[in-house]
Design an enzyme around this catalytic site. Structure first.
Site, mmCIF file in Angstrom:
data_model
loop_
_atom_site.group_PDB
_atom_site.id
_atom_site.type_symbol
_atom_site.label_atom_id
_atom_site.label_comp_id
_atom_site.label_asym_id
_atom_site.label_seq_id
_atom_site.Cartn_x
_atom_site.Cartn_y
_atom_site.Cartn_z
ATOM 1 N N CYS A 2 0.877 -1.178 0.000
ATOM 2 C CA CYS A 2 0.000 0.000 0.000
ATOM 3 C C CYS A 2 0.904 1.215 0.000
ATOM 4 O O CYS A 2 2.120 1.099 0.102
ATOM 5 C CB CYS A 2 -0.840 0.034 1.261
ATOM 6 N N ARG A 27 1.099 1.611 -6.092
ATOM 7 C CA ARG A 27 1.270 0.611 -5.032
ATOM 8 C C ARG A 27 -0.047 -0.064 -4.649
ATOM 9 O O ARG A 27 -0.079 -0.934 -3.786
ATOM 10 C CB ARG A 27 1.872 1.272 -3.785
ATOM 11 N N TRP A 74 -3.728 -1.593 -1.197
ATOM 12 C CA TRP A 74 -3.615 -2.847 -1.961
ATOM 13 C C TRP A 74 -4.093 -3.903 -0.983
ATOM 14 O O TRP A 74 -3.392 -4.269 -0.044
ATOM 15 C CB TRP A 74 -2.155 -3.054 -2.354
ATOM 16 N N ASN A 100 1.179 0.100 5.886
ATOM 17 C CA ASN A 100 1.556 -0.693 4.723
ATOM 18 C C ASN A 100 2.274 -1.918 5.250
ATOM 19 O O ASN A 100 3.271 -1.792 5.943
ATOM 20 C CB ASN A 100 2.491 0.126 3.808
ATOM 21 N N GLY A 101 1.763 -3.109 4.940
ATOM 22 C CA GLY A 101 2.403 -4.331 5.416
ATOM 23 C C GLY A 101 1.371 -5.311 5.932
ATOM 24 O O GLY A 101 0.186 -5.209 5.615
ATOM 25 N N GLU A 486 9.224 -20.451 -19.765
ATOM 26 C CA GLU A 486 9.055 -19.085 -19.262
ATOM 27 C C GLU A 486 10.209 -18.195 -19.755
ATOM 28 O O GLU A 486 9.995 -17.055 -20.175
ATOM 29 C CB GLU A 486 8.968 -19.101 -17.728
ATOM 30 N N LYS A 490 9.709 -14.861 -22.061
ATOM 31 C CA LYS A 490 10.202 -13.560 -21.580
ATOM 32 C C LYS A 490 11.078 -12.917 -22.643
ATOM 33 O O LYS A 490 10.945 -11.740 -22.949
ATOM 34 C CB LYS A 490 10.973 -13.785 -20.286
ATOM 35 N N GLU A 493 8.960 -11.783 -25.774
ATOM 36 C CA GLU A 493 8.013 -10.677 -25.650
ATOM 37 C C GLU A 493 8.667 -9.316 -25.516
ATOM 38 O O GLU A 493 8.063 -8.323 -25.902
ATOM 39 C CB GLU A 493 7.000 -10.927 -24.523
ATOM 40 N N HIS A 509 13.879 -35.424 -32.066
ATOM 41 C CA HIS A 509 12.733 -35.867 -32.863
ATOM 42 C C HIS A 509 12.323 -34.824 -33.905
ATOM 43 O O HIS A 509 11.191 -34.834 -34.374
ATOM 44 C CB HIS A 509 11.568 -36.229 -31.939
ATOM 45 N N LYS A 609 -0.893 -5.281 -20.512
ATOM 46 C CA LYS A 609 -0.659 -5.902 -19.203
ATOM 47 C C LYS A 609 -1.799 -6.842 -18.837
ATOM 48 O O LYS A 609 -1.579 -7.916 -18.314
ATOM 49 C CB LYS A 609 -0.505 -4.806 -18.136
HETATM 50 O O1 M6R Z 1 -2.898 -11.414 -15.418
HETATM 51 P P1 M6R Z 1 -2.637 -12.828 -15.874
HETATM 52 O O2 M6R Z 1 -1.628 -13.527 -15.031
HETATM 53 O O3 M6R Z 1 -3.887 -13.641 -16.003
HETATM 54 O O4 M6R Z 1 -2.026 -12.687 -17.319
HETATM 55 C C1 M6R Z 1 -1.775 -13.822 -18.102
HETATM 56 C C2 M6R Z 1 -0.821 -13.505 -19.236
HETATM 57 O O5 M6R Z 1 -1.392 -12.568 -20.098
HETATM 58 C C3 M6R Z 1 0.509 -12.964 -18.694
HETATM 59 O O6 M6R Z 1 1.076 -13.858 -17.786
HETATM 60 C C4 M6R Z 1 1.503 -12.706 -19.835
HETATM 61 O O7 M6R Z 1 1.841 -13.910 -20.449
HETATM 62 C C5 M6R Z 1 2.721 -12.014 -19.242
HETATM 63 N N1 M6R Z 1 2.540 -10.610 -19.270
HETATM 64 C C6 M6R Z 1 3.977 -12.349 -19.933
HETATM 65 O O8 M6R Z 1 5.066 -11.773 -19.275
#
Ligand code: M6R
Length: 614
Positions: A2, A27, A74, A100-101, A486, A490, A493, A509, A609
């Protein structure tokens, strides 16, 4: 996570508090509130939702006064609502607190105070603090706060104001950030520097166990034990945007560095002492399932998208190996269309940072329609997923701003480890000694992440070499393969470099045909049981000219160094926990690759996002 602010001086405090909160909305923005001493009494205004809702409320009924505190929330304990919003007061409304905490022992303190006649109106841990301070007050607010802090366990940054002593504002820090701004005839409190930067560039940065007593004319610093301390004034010479990123160049980098804190916060209050001496266990009061219901689960479906789906892959390994329950994982966009077989004994787990991803939400609804109980792992209290699921584990990553998910992913891993151990315990699938051993290893993870982060420069060089290539591969077996997926996402993207993640044993294969002289391969080799096999797969690619960067366990440098071109060693942990460490170098490589290519790291092209369309 928060945001808190405070002001004492000769100007009207309302505007200053609101401006400060605006800078802290990143936050959390589940609710906002302020408390101001109006010359006669403490007045509080608070409102669920964004700060704009509070501003609207204040438009009609402004608060006037020269001292006040404020909060943007938050949610952790208690849903987002007016009544759960801060500031919280005691029953006499003479003491107000913003926090906050997390207060780990708030239920215990609440019960003690309730027995003395205190009446609570909210579900929060914070309300306990205002009552506790009021209970301990004997004419000196500093002593009352110190006495209260001695009884509190957990993490907190606090600002406390009482109408008995409106010429003093108290700030305390214990494991949650807090800065004190030094003005001329006025002083400020903020969760971070941007909140007060408009008014002063001279600040004290409080350390754990320190407190500040602010008056209009000065700031006295002491420990919470009452010893005076002196501190250097920190002069801020960053601009506002840099300050919001806490000095980091990008939110992604800031969030990568926040991971040790996020691990600790996600474990906080959930890892407790067991009944046997020295033993540890997991408590998850947020799970409403009875022991009988937990034992009746026959299979689990984990459903998520993108990075959250990659956390689900680790979740499968964790739940299967610790709780011995068969698990299937699905990407959410496929799940609802494949007519999944759901029985009354199926538990569906959805994972979503935002809690608003349309595909995940649709899968959750489909699972419920089919009669499944749904458990959510999400980072956002009050999100659609958290409201619609039957049980919710909130990760404590704090708001994630960068599109590329980092700290949310690793906090999801921590949540899965906790859930796996909790279920294993309830179902008798693990011995107490094994549960304690895993929890002890988990408690070391934050420091181990810090050790990896301290080597970021090495990874920067690796990234700078990688960006010269058009395409690369990530390989691994078992949980290493899940982390490889993952790492590959990363990199794609934010650097826009093509990459593929492959199960190391599957390369031969077909995909092996793509390996030629100089093609980079990032190989994860952290699983003892799969060591020999993965090493053979590494040899298959090196024999065809690949340039191999190995992510390995420390202690194996000399034996692996002949088989790879470059390596990075992560600290030793249990095989099941390695993903919480091995992904960190991959996050840093992606970040530095994107940076080297001049991309918009925090806002990569074509992406958002929160993906609220199917
Ligand atoms: O908010 P979410 O975790 O449901 O989002 C799912 C994906 O859109 C998200 O994890 C996306 O793959 C990441 N931004 C990638 O870094």
């Amino acid at each position: 996570m928060c945001g808190i602010v405070g002001y004492i001086g000769s100007r009207d405090s309302q505007g200053i508090l609101l401006e400060g909160l605006k800078k802290l909305e990143y936050r959390g923005y589940d609710s906002a509130g302020i408390a101001v001493f109006d010359g006669r009494k403490l007045e509080v205004r608070k409102s669920q939702g964004r700060l704009a809702n509070l501003e609207e409320k204040l438009d009609g009924q402004p608060l006037r006064g020269y001292v006040g505190i404020g909060h943007t929330r938050w949610a952790t304990h208690g849903k987002p609502s007016d009544v759960n919003s801060h500031p919280h007061t005691d029953n006499s409304s003479k003491f107000s607190v913003v926090h906050n905490g997390i207060i780990e022992n708030y239920l215990e303190l609440k019960a003690q105070l309730a027995a003395k006649g205190h009446q609570f109106v909210s579900e929060t841990d914070t309300e306990v603090i205002s009552h506790l301070v009021a209970d301990l007050y004997q004419g000196d607010i500093v002593q009352a706060v110190q006495a209260a802090v001695r009884q509190m366990r957990g993490a907190f940054a606090l600002a406390v104001l009482t109408e008995y002593e409106p010429d003093r504002l108290i700030a305390v820090r214990y494991a949650s950030p807090l800065v004190i701004g030094i003005g001329n005839g006025e002083n400020f409190i903020g969760s971070d520097i941007p909140a007060i930067l408009e008014h002063t560039r001279d600040v004290y940065i409080l350390n754990d166990g320190e407190m500040a007593i602010l008056t209009s004319n000065g700031v006295e610093l002491l420990t919470t034990d009452g010893n005076n301390i002196s501190k250097e004034i920190f002069h801020v010479d960053w601009d506002l945007l840099t300050a919001e990123k806490a000095g980091f160049d990008h939110f992604m980098l800031k969030e990568i560095y926040e991971q040790p804190r996020a691990y600790r916060d996600t474990m906080m209050g959930r890892v407790i002492e067991g009944t046997e001496e020295g033993s540890l266990k997991v408590q998850l009061p947020e799970i409403g399932m009875t022991d009988e219901q937990l034992r009746a689960i026959r299979n689990i479906h984990i459903v998520a998208c993108g990075t959250a789906h990659h956390a689900a892959l680790i979740g499968k390994a964790v739940l299967e190996s610790l709780a011995r329950i068969p698990v299937e994982t699905d990407v959410a966009s496929e799940y609802r269309y494949r007519n999944p077989i759901i029985t009354p004994e199926t538990l569906v787990i959805v994972v979503s940072q935002s809690g608003e991803t349309a595909d995940t939400l649709a899968a959750l609804r489909e699972a419920k329609r089919c009669g499944a109980r749904v458990l959510a792992i999400t980072n956002v209290v009050g999100s659609s997923v958290s409201r619609e699921a039957d049980d919710v584990i909130i990760t404590q990553a704090g708001p994630e701003i960068a599109v590329a998910s980092t700290k949310a992913y690793t906090s999801q891993l921590i949540a899965f480890y906790l859930l796996g151990l909790y279920m294993a315990d309830k179902r008798g699938a693990c011995e107490q000694a094994q549960i304690t051993m895993v929890l002890q290893a988990m408690q070391q993870l934050p420091e181990q992440v810090e050790a990896i982060l301290s080597q970021a420069n090495v990874l920067k060089q690796t990234a700078q070499a990688l960006v010269k290539h058009q395409s690369l591969f990530f390989i691994g077996r078992g949980v290493d393969y899940a982390v490889a997926q993952e790492g590959s996402l990363k990199l794609k993207e934010i650097s826009y470099i093509h990459s593929e993640a492959y199960a190391a044993g599957e390369l031969k294969h077909g995909t092996l045909a793509l390996i030629e002289e100089g093609v980079p391969v990032i190989a994860l080799i952290t699983q003892d049981e799969l060591y020999e096999k993965t090493l053979s797969n590494i040899k298959e690619v090196t024999a065809r000219g690949a340039y191999v960067f190995g992510v390995i366990n420390s202690g194996q440098e000399s034996e692996i160094s002949q088989s790879v071109d470059e390596l990075f060693a992560i600290p030793q942990t249990l095989p099941l926990l390695t993903p919480a460490l091995s992904v960190i170098p991959l996050q840093l490589i992606s970040y530095y690759a994107s940076l080297a290519l001049g991309n918009d790291v925090d806002k990569p092209r074509n992406l958002a996002k929160s993906v609220t369309v199917e």
